[in-house]
Scaffold this motif. Structure first.
Motif, mmCIF file in Angstrom:
data_model
loop_
_atom_site.group_PDB
_atom_site.id
_atom_site.type_symbol
_atom_site.label_atom_id
_atom_site.label_comp_id
_atom_site.label_asym_id
_atom_site.label_seq_id
_atom_site.Cartn_x
_atom_site.Cartn_y
_atom_site.Cartn_z
ATOM 1 N N LYS A 1 0.837 -1.200 0.000
ATOM 2 C CA LYS A 1 0.000 0.000 0.000
ATOM 3 C C LYS A 1 0.872 1.250 0.000
ATOM 4 O O LYS A 1 1.836 1.351 0.767
ATOM 5 C CB LYS A 1 -0.909 0.011 1.234
ATOM 6 N N TRP A 2 0.505 2.216 -0.871
ATOM 7 C CA TRP A 2 1.198 3.491 -0.875
ATOM 8 C C TRP A 2 0.968 4.216 0.456
ATOM 9 O O TRP A 2 -0.136 4.207 1.008
ATOM 10 C CB TRP A 2 0.695 4.391 -1.992
ATOM 11 N N ILE A 3 2.018 4.880 0.949
ATOM 12 C CA ILE A 3 1.878 5.748 2.113
ATOM 13 C C ILE A 3 1.280 7.063 1.642
ATOM 14 O O ILE A 3 1.730 7.647 0.652
ATOM 15 C CB ILE A 3 3.248 6.002 2.773
ATOM 16 N N LYS A 4 0.265 7.531 2.342
ATOM 17 C CA LYS A 4 -0.371 8.786 1.944
ATOM 18 C C LYS A 4 0.638 9.933 1.953
ATOM 19 O O LYS A 4 1.434 10.077 2.870
ATOM 20 C CB LYS A 4 -1.539 9.115 2.883
ATOM 21 N N GLY A 5 0.570 10.735 0.884
ATOM 22 C CA GLY A 5 1.444 11.890 0.789
ATOM 23 C C GLY A 5 2.898 11.544 0.565
ATOM 24 O O GLY A 5 3.786 12.354 0.843
ATOM 25 N N SER A 6 3.160 10.341 0.048
ATOM 26 C CA SER A 6 4.540 9.907 -0.105
ATOM 27 C C SER A 6 4.697 9.094 -1.381
ATOM 28 O O SER A 6 3.739 8.526 -1.900
ATOM 29 C CB SER A 6 4.945 9.056 1.107
ATOM 30 N N ASN B 1 -4.260 -4.515 -11.539
ATOM 31 C CA ASN B 1 -4.794 -3.786 -10.393
ATOM 32 C C ASN B 1 -3.693 -2.835 -9.959
ATOM 33 O O ASN B 1 -2.722 -3.254 -9.317
ATOM 34 C CB ASN B 1 -5.185 -4.730 -9.263
ATOM 35 N N ALA B 2 -3.808 -1.580 -10.329
ATOM 36 C CA ALA B 2 -2.704 -0.639 -10.166
ATOM 37 C C ALA B 2 -3.133 0.555 -9.329
ATOM 38 O O ALA B 2 -4.285 0.996 -9.386
ATOM 39 C CB ALA B 2 -2.203 -0.174 -11.533
ATOM 40 N N GLU B 3 -2.179 1.086 -8.540
ATOM 41 C CA GLU B 3 -2.417 2.258 -7.707
ATOM 42 C C GLU B 3 -1.323 3.283 -7.963
ATOM 43 O O GLU B 3 -0.158 2.928 -8.177
ATOM 44 C CB GLU B 3 -2.415 1.872 -6.226
ATOM 45 N N ILE B 4 -1.691 4.567 -7.904
ATOM 46 C CA ILE B 4 -0.770 5.670 -8.174
ATOM 47 C C ILE B 4 -0.253 6.250 -6.867
ATOM 48 O O ILE B 4 -1.006 6.397 -5.902
ATOM 49 C CB ILE B 4 -1.482 6.778 -8.969
ATOM 50 N N SER B 5 1.025 6.589 -6.834
ATOM 51 C CA SER B 5 1.555 7.286 -5.664
ATOM 52 C C SER B 5 0.949 8.682 -5.587
ATOM 53 O O SER B 5 0.402 9.195 -6.567
ATOM 54 C CB SER B 5 3.082 7.381 -5.751
ATOM 55 N N GLY B 6 1.069 9.306 -4.423
ATOM 56 C CA GLY B 6 0.440 10.608 -4.223
ATOM 57 C C GLY B 6 0.884 11.650 -5.230
ATOM 58 O O GLY B 6 0.084 12.476 -5.672
ATOM 59 N N LEU C 1 3.782 10.132 -9.784
ATOM 60 C CA LEU C 1 4.996 9.815 -10.529
ATOM 61 C C LEU C 1 5.230 8.313 -10.690
ATOM 62 O O LEU C 1 5.926 7.885 -11.611
ATOM 63 C CB LEU C 1 6.218 10.439 -9.837
ATOM 64 N N TYR C 2 4.644 7.519 -9.773
ATOM 65 C CA TYR C 2 4.939 6.091 -9.770
ATOM 66 C C TYR C 2 3.650 5.276 -9.698
ATOM 67 O O TYR C 2 2.654 5.704 -9.107
ATOM 68 C CB TYR C 2 5.849 5.742 -8.591
ATOM 69 N N ILE C 3 3.715 4.102 -10.285
ATOM 70 C CA ILE C 3 2.561 3.203 -10.336
ATOM 71 C C ILE C 3 2.953 1.889 -9.681
ATOM 72 O O ILE C 3 3.957 1.270 -10.058
ATOM 73 C CB ILE C 3 2.140 2.927 -11.792
ATOM 74 N N LEU C 4 2.213 1.481 -8.704
ATOM 75 C CA LEU C 4 2.373 0.156 -8.104
ATOM 76 C C LEU C 4 1.392 -0.765 -8.814
ATOM 77 O O LEU C 4 0.180 -0.639 -8.658
ATOM 78 C CB LEU C 4 2.091 0.207 -6.606
#
Length: 724
Positions: free
Chosen positions: A42-47, A419-424, A427-430
């Motif tokens: 999971k992306w860290i919020k604001g990071s 199933n992809a998520e974007i960083s805050g 710039l980056y895609i998980l």
């Protein structure tokens, strides 16, 4: 151009030591043989960093671009446990592993839920000071499923009423309804249609609680017999059948500072649907999609949160078939007067940018892409992200939309289901994906330049263990000659095209379901794999009416459920019958719910194809089905008597041919048992034999250990009639 034919070979049928699935593994196999992954990433919020659990589930690791996405220790389970012990003295909370349900509150804090002492705790943990605090604890009798939490208080259900508990333990009773049939704050409003999955919403300023009040006291009670006592009893449920009296729903707002309540003035008639409920970022207004009972006219209305008065109707949407709102509005960050709205009014579910005056600013409809999962915005609110169905519904890819220019960019490229998520920062895609040859892959994509960092690639979990069939994707053309249809054939291991094999057609066929996608195993269920291992050709096709293909693909079924669907299924069935390796005299068909309706339809309307069939929880007459779903597709029995007569199977029981096993859960609140019982009675009157099996304690689906029993029964049924 995308390939229309994909061949998937899963293991060798002659490898030493490999075996077939056991009947138990038809149920427990998906967990036992799940492809490995990096858990809870999971992306860290604001990071631009993300966290995941280690393989022991004892530690939380952190990854960022500075360390080339390599894992570093971050939080240990012991640190969490120590903090809980300090925050809750004498607590019986013992964490055996790091909570997989953790969520990032901000860049310094996580929260998670855990159970102990007959309570469910929601706990926050601060990484910097290594301290924990209880956000709330709810007793088992209080509905944590309906709980909604602000930073300082939690609203939850106690029975059919709402209560609020503050961080200091102060409790406020919001509703006190005692009328049987009145339920507050529930997400089961409108029987969970229209994307409804919750019944309470805190305002952005956390001072107001918006909630559904459902009055179904006027809805007919439907009896479900209970056999757990010496003398059976009756459990009544409220079940609004098509054309009959339905529930009356309102939306109310409770002000936590004044204790006052207002009801949104959503008007008449009372039998309407209140959908896509969304707070305005200012907390001054609430937006509601007001849909008529006929489900062909939607108004997006704005209401004053202080008075409940209607402020304005922003726009209206109508259709000759149905309008089906599914998603809340998504307000643009830093632009409180603009939001995204989802609709398929132009052919494919897409994003549309409106302002709060109701003016359409821009359409982001893109070719034939169907938006399936809106992923949110970047921090500046310049970009929006969504996962969309592509390649005629076979794939799921991540897209970026520039809200100013309207430019749409596909961010993931590899074929498959992503199933992809974007960083805050955007710039980056998980990105986690699978396809027909990739069980599971996790990677980070740098959006600028498209560089990928592969973090984990799962091996084939069946290698050296299971004697797997081969799976082949097929594409046909719909019966009207206009539309491509996706299908899948699963062959027996050691398939020999010179031999003849019996067939099991497995189908669903209804809306909001898709059976064939380009993901690991191609969407094949473990029972399908088991039957292939037992020597069956297993075939599945997504007909018109199924999901992820756009408005026209679905709307063709309007007022005549099952007709176009069967025409398309026949395209695939006729293909099978023409193959030299298919034993056309020994074909079976199996489906559940809508698939049970389709199965029985084939056994009566096209009764010379299948020698044996299993229909689970089948709809037999749409007039017995609930109003919200049934009237969308069929209108009411009074409005569409010809359609109801044509699609009913009760008046066609005399046409039954072949061997039909009907399975039903006696506690089914979705497709009530009356469907199958009435069909059996009609079959008796017509002198037709029907096999029938009831699961006394189960609802619409047979679950748990009993599902093994069910699959064994189905497998034996087909063996008895289809194997020579």
């Amino acid at each position: 151009m995308k390939k229309l034919l994909v061949l998937l070979l899963l293991g060798s049928s002659v490898a030493y030591g490999q075996r077939n699935f056991t009947i138990e593994e038809t149920v427990y196999g998906p967990a036992k043989f799940a492809p490995k992954s990096i858990p809870s990433a999971k992306w860290i919020k604001g990071s631009d960093a993300f966290t995941n659990l280690d393989s022991t589930y004892q530690n939380l690791l952190i990854r960022d671009v500075k360390n080339n996405w390599q894992p570093k220790p971050f939080i240990t389970l012991q640190e969490i446990q120590t903090a809980i012990g300090t925050a809750i003295p004498n607590s019986k909370i013992t964490l055996k592993r790091f909570p997989t349900n953790y969520q990032w509150i901000d860049e310094n804090s996580i929260k998670f839920t855990t159970a102990a002492d007959k309570k469910t705790y929601t706990i926050a943990y601060n990484i910097k000071d290594k301290k924990a605090k209880v956000i709330h604890s709810l007793a088992d009798a209080q509905s944590t499923e309906a709980a909604t939490t602000s930073t300082s208080k939690t609203a939850y259900l106690n029975g059919n009423n709402i209560e609020i508990i503050a961080a200091d333990g102060t409790k406020t009773v919001v509703t006190k309804d005692t009328i049987n049939g009145v339920v507050n704050g529930t997400g089961t409003v409108h029987r969970n249609e229209f994307g409804i999955d919750k019944g309470m919403w805190w305002s952005p300023d956390e001072k107001q609680l918006l909630y559904y009040r459902k009055d179904e006291s006027m809805v007919s009670k439907y009896p479900l017999p209970q056999w757990d006592t010496r003398v059976a009893t009756i459990k009544d449920i409220r079940y609004p059948m098509a054309g009959m009296k339905s529930e009356e729903v309102t939306l109310r707002i409770f002000n936590t500072e004044t204790g006052e309540q207002v009801t949104l003035q959503t008007g008449e008639p009372k039998e309407q649907y209140l959908t896509i409920v969304t707070w305005d970022p200012s907390s001054a207004s609430v937006y509601v999609g007001v849909l008529n009972r006929g489900q062909d006219h939607l108004k997006l209305n704005k209401y004053d949160s202080k008075t409940g008065a209607l402020v304005s109707t922003l726009f209206e949407e109508t259709s000759s078939s149905w309008v089906e709102p599914q998603h809340q509005l998504a307000f643009i960050p830093n632009k409180d007067d603009q939001f995204l709205y989802q609709t398929d009014k132009d052919g494919f579910n897409s994003l549309y940018l409106y302002n709060t005056q109701g003016k359409l600013l821009r359409s982001f409809a893109k070719d034939s892409i169907v938006v399936t999962d809106f992923k949110g915005f970047d921090e500046k609110g310049n970009k929006a992200y969504y996962v969309g169905a592509t390649n005629s519904g076979l794939e799921r890819q991540l897209f970026e939309v520039d809200l100013k220019s309207g430019k749409t960019t596909q961010l993931t490229q590899t074929n498959g289901v992503h199933n992809a998520e974007i960083s805050g920062s955007g710039l980056y895609i998980l990105d986690q994906y699978s396809n027909s040859t990739t069980p599971n892959k996790l990677q980070v994509i740098t959006k600028k330049g498209g560089k990928t960092n592969a973090l984990f690639t799962a091996g084939n979990p069946f290698t050296g263990q299971i004697n797997l069939p081969k799976i082949e994707f097929k594409r046909f053309t719909s019966a009207d000659g206009k539309t491509p249809l996706n299908a899948r054939i699963t062959y027996p291991p050691s398939f020999d095209p010179a031999k003849k094999y019996p067939v099991m057609v497995y189908l669903y066929g209804g809306s909001h379901a898709q059976m064939v996608t380009d993901r690991w195993l191609g969407g094949v269920g473990y029972f399908d794999l088991y039957m292939a291992q037992q020597g069956y050709i297993v075939f599945t096709l997504d007909n018109r009416g199924s999901d992820a293909r756009g408005r026209d693909f679905t709307r063709v079924t309007h007022r005549n459920l099952g007709e176009a669907e069967m025409e398309d299924q026949l395209v695939g069935i006729n293909y099978l019958k023409a193959q030299p390796y298919v034993d056309a005299a020994n074909m079976g068909i199996f489906g559940w719910s809508y698939g049970g309706f389709m199965t029985t339809s084939f056994m009566t309307k096209h009764n010379d194809i299948f020698k044996a069939a299993v229909a689970g929880g089948p709809v037999m007459d749409w007039k017995y089905y609930e109003a919200m779903y049934g009237e969308r597709y069929m209108d009411t029995p009074e409005e569409n008597p010809e359609g109801y007569a044509k699609t009913s199977l009760l008046n066609k029981a005399d046409r039954l041919n072949g061997n039909l096993l009907i399975i039903h859960g006696a506690q089914d609140p979705v497709v009530v048992q009356q469907h199958s019982m009435d069909f059996v009675q009609k079959a008796i009157e017509a002198g037709k034999q029907v096999d029938y099996f009831l699961y006394p304690t189960h609802e619409h689906n047979v679950i748990g250990k009993d599902r093994i029993h069910m699959y064994e029964k189905i497998a034996k049924y087909f063996d008895n009639y289809l194997k020579k």
